[in-house]
Motif scaffolding. Structure first.
Motif, PDB file in Angstrom:
ATOM      1  N   VAL A 191       0.863  -1.180   0.000  1.00 33.93           N
ATOM      2  CA  VAL A 191       0.000   0.000   0.000  1.00 33.93           C
ATOM      3  C   VAL A 191       0.897   1.226   0.000  1.00 33.93           C
ATOM      4  O   VAL A 191       1.686   1.427   0.917  1.00 33.93           O
ATOM      5  CB  VAL A 191      -0.933   0.031   1.231  1.00 33.93           C
ATOM      6  N   GLY A 192       0.800   2.068  -1.031  1.00 34.82           N
ATOM      7  CA  GLY A 192       1.723   3.180  -1.210  1.00 34.82           C
ATOM      8  C   GLY A 192       1.562   4.305  -0.197  1.00 34.82           C
ATOM      9  O   GLY A 192       0.447   4.657   0.192  1.00 34.82           O
ATOM     10  N   ALA A 193       2.710   4.870   0.203  1.00 33.58           N
ATOM     11  CA  ALA A 193       2.710   5.985   1.153  1.00 33.58           C
ATOM     12  C   ALA A 193       2.124   7.246   0.544  1.00 33.58           C
ATOM     13  O   ALA A 193       1.809   8.201   1.262  1.00 33.58           O
ATOM     14  CB  ALA A 193       4.136   6.272   1.614  1.00 33.58           C
ATOM     15  N   PRO A 210       0.832  -7.307   7.972  1.00 32.09           N
ATOM     16  CA  PRO A 210       1.903  -6.352   7.649  1.00 32.09           C
ATOM     17  C   PRO A 210       1.655  -5.665   6.305  1.00 32.09           C
ATOM     18  O   PRO A 210       1.139  -6.269   5.375  1.00 32.09           O
ATOM     19  CB  PRO A 210       3.157  -7.245   7.569  1.00 32.09           C
ATOM     20  N   LEU A 211       2.035  -4.390   6.255  1.00 32.37           N
ATOM     21  CA  LEU A 211       1.932  -3.612   5.016  1.00 32.37           C
ATOM     22  C   LEU A 211       3.324  -3.177   4.585  1.00 32.37           C
ATOM     23  O   LEU A 211       4.084  -2.622   5.386  1.00 32.37           O
ATOM     24  CB  LEU A 211       1.059  -2.371   5.238  1.00 32.37           C
ATOM     25  N   LEU A 212       3.631  -3.432   3.328  1.00 29.50           N
ATOM     26  CA  LEU A 212       4.858  -2.921   2.706  1.00 29.50           C
ATOM     27  C   LEU A 212       4.489  -1.594   2.048  1.00 29.50           C
ATOM     28  O   LEU A 212       3.609  -1.556   1.174  1.00 29.50           O
ATOM     29  CB  LEU A 212       5.375  -3.914   1.667  1.00 29.50           C
ATOM     30  N   VAL A 213       5.159  -0.517   2.477  1.00 25.52           N
ATOM     31  CA  VAL A 213       4.754   0.827   2.069  1.00 25.52           C
ATOM     32  C   VAL A 213       5.875   1.508   1.287  1.00 25.52           C
ATOM     33  O   VAL A 213       6.794   2.072   1.869  1.00 25.52           O
ATOM     34  CB  VAL A 213       4.367   1.677   3.298  1.00 25.52           C
ATOM     35  N   LEU A 238       4.421  -2.266   9.786  1.00 23.54           N
ATOM     36  CA  LEU A 238       4.789  -1.620   8.521  1.00 23.54           C
ATOM     37  C   LEU A 238       6.236  -1.930   8.127  1.00 23.54           C
ATOM     38  O   LEU A 238       7.121  -1.979   8.985  1.00 23.54           O
ATOM     39  CB  LEU A 238       4.651  -0.095   8.653  1.00 23.54           C
ATOM     40  N   MET A 239       6.439  -2.140   6.830  1.00 27.19           N
ATOM     41  CA  MET A 239       7.771  -2.127   6.231  1.00 27.19           C
ATOM     42  C   MET A 239       7.772  -0.891   5.340  1.00 27.19           C
ATOM     43  O   MET A 239       7.172  -0.899   4.254  1.00 27.19           O
ATOM     44  CB  MET A 239       7.992  -3.379   5.377  1.00 27.19           C
ATOM     45  N   ILE A 240       8.410   0.180   5.790  1.00 30.78           N
ATOM     46  CA  ILE A 240       8.369   1.446   5.051  1.00 30.78           C
ATOM     47  C   ILE A 240       9.621   1.538   4.198  1.00 30.78           C
ATOM     48  O   ILE A 240      10.731   1.640   4.702  1.00 30.78           O
ATOM     49  CB  ILE A 240       8.263   2.627   6.030  1.00 30.78           C
ATOM     50  N   ASN A 241       9.390   1.474   2.893  1.00 29.77           N
ATOM     51  CA  ASN A 241      10.525   1.356   1.980  1.00 29.77           C
ATOM     52  C   ASN A 241      11.087   2.706   1.555  1.00 29.77           C
ATOM     53  O   ASN A 241      10.348   3.620   1.193  1.00 29.77           O
ATOM     54  CB  ASN A 241      10.093   0.600   0.713  1.00 29.77           C
TER      55      ASN A 241
END
Lengths: 274, 274
Positions: A191-193, A210-213, A238-241
């Motif tokens: 799910v995009g930031a 978990p959400l990869l952002v 969250l995994m905030i990329n």
């Protein structure tokens, strides 16, 4: 170790929700690495060694290796991460999606050849296109839901009729993954930031998934809004990329130190809102 | 040469709508090829040489090469097709889909590294995820629309609200590609043979746009129904794919001759309904 177990341990032990994306673009490498046949591997391992204690996972993007005939360097990179930084999950960003018999081959590519701990997968072809990845019980399967790019709205934002009522397509994907595809507990979502309101909507639909952002840094997403919308009760989930802002923080021989400074600032900026 | 020009010429000159899919599975290779380091290339080039005059295109599926660390054999295979069978378009079946900067890398992989004439692409991430492929004016961009697998219905068959009214998601994809993304005339669509009614619906929406139709043979699609639903007025408009039924027609040293027999039968079975 199960991807989810490793991810939760990394969130706690490293005190970080930061995912460093490894999108190596040789044209942007420091001069002293230019022209070397192993430049991609050298660049990425130095970034990894300089930032591993600051991240909850690394995310190599396979297109950047494939465009340069550097699959062997990707293999060596993941091996390096597992050997030198044990307990750091590796998410292969590949966004694969195909019929079951072909998806079995992609799963072999990701999990057996490249030894990734998780893979990103496109949901457009439905459940049986995802099953071959889910069949690996220790691996993470991270489905595209609401992507960070402008065109993400073209299909994902359409209103659809479902057995649970009317909702947007990305909401239907979120519900379907959380309620159906996640029976073994190894699913996550992208799910995009750049769309915090939609992060909040997804979080409301999927509980602790978990959400990869992607989308902070070069793509302009807001850290405070992302955390407010997406963190779970214990301040994780969250995994905030960040990819380019970390990788190309410096242009000289000290590029890895510059990358570490930006990674540390980003981790701290995230932690300020947990 | 432009992919569409080459495809139309192949339809006419070879009198064939057959696409042979190259999905090499070493476990199913004849005994005399087993264990050779170049088994995939040898197997595929013999299939290609035995069937090239019977097909309108070849479609290598990249996962089958990547799972076996055989990207170099895929490069050599496409080079072989271009050198020995000029005018035979090569569709790289990769179903890529990512943000623009990453899609640029996938386009380099497909068109510059592997020298494919066309690529399959997933539409879930929207227009800007497709633009980097469209930017190659001579290349074909074949968007997933209605896929042949059971789970294809999970998302593609949902009813959606659009500016043109209510329709199914795959119909919206078909319209969007035909009316918007195809401005340069290099788009096509994937529509599975397992759903002839939906092939007809797509044909009604997209005019003469070429359709890549997987699902006959091992997946059980019906040739007569596919042709009735999808052919254009001049009896073309389709790339009808067969992979396993052709590749594994024989198990002995004469496997390529057996493949040719099945390819010829399939071409003729298709032509009987044109």
């Amino acid at each position: 170790m199960h991807f989810m177990t490793a991810l939760r341990a990394a969130w706690q032990q490293r005190d970080s929700l930061l995912c460093v994306g490894l999108d190596p673009d040789p044209a942007r490498f420091p001069a002293h690495l230019q022209g070397r046949s192993d430049a991609i591997l050298r660049f990425c391992t130095q970034i990894v060694d300089a930032t591993a204690d600051l991240v909850c996972c690394f995310k190599p993007q396979i297109a950047y290796f494939a465009a340069h005939r550097a699959e062997d360097q990707l293999e060596a990179l993941v091996e390096h991460i597992h050997a030198r930084h044990p307990g750091t999950p590796v998410v292969l960003d590949a966004k694969r999606g195909d019929i079951g018999s072909t998806a079995e081959q992609y799963a072999i590519e990701a999990f057996e050849r490249f030894k990734a701990d998780a893979i990103t997968v496109n949901p457009y072809m439905g459940r049986d296109s995802v099953d071959p990845y889910l069949a690996y019980p220790d691996k993470g399967v991270i489905l595209l839901c609401r992507t960070s790019n402008p065109g993400g709205s073209d299909l994902q934002f359409l209103e659809v009729d479902t057995s649970k009522g009317r909702m947007k397509l990305y909401e239907h994907v979120a519900r379907t993954v959380a309620e159906d595809w996640n029976a073994s507990g190894n699913c996550a979502l992208v799910v995009g930031a750049t769309f915090p309101a939609e992060i909040a909507r997804v979080r409301a639909l999927v509980g602790e998934l978990p959400l990869l952002v992607p989308g902070i840094g070069a793509q302009g997403g807001d850290i405070a809004a992302t955390l407010a919308a997406g963190r779970t009760e214990n301040g994780t989930g969250l995994m905030i990329n960040s990819s380019r802002a970390v990788l190309y923080a410096g242009k000289g021989e000290d590029f890895a130190e510059a990358a570490r400074r930006v990674a540390e600032e980003t981790r701290d900026a995230i932690n300020a809102y947990r």
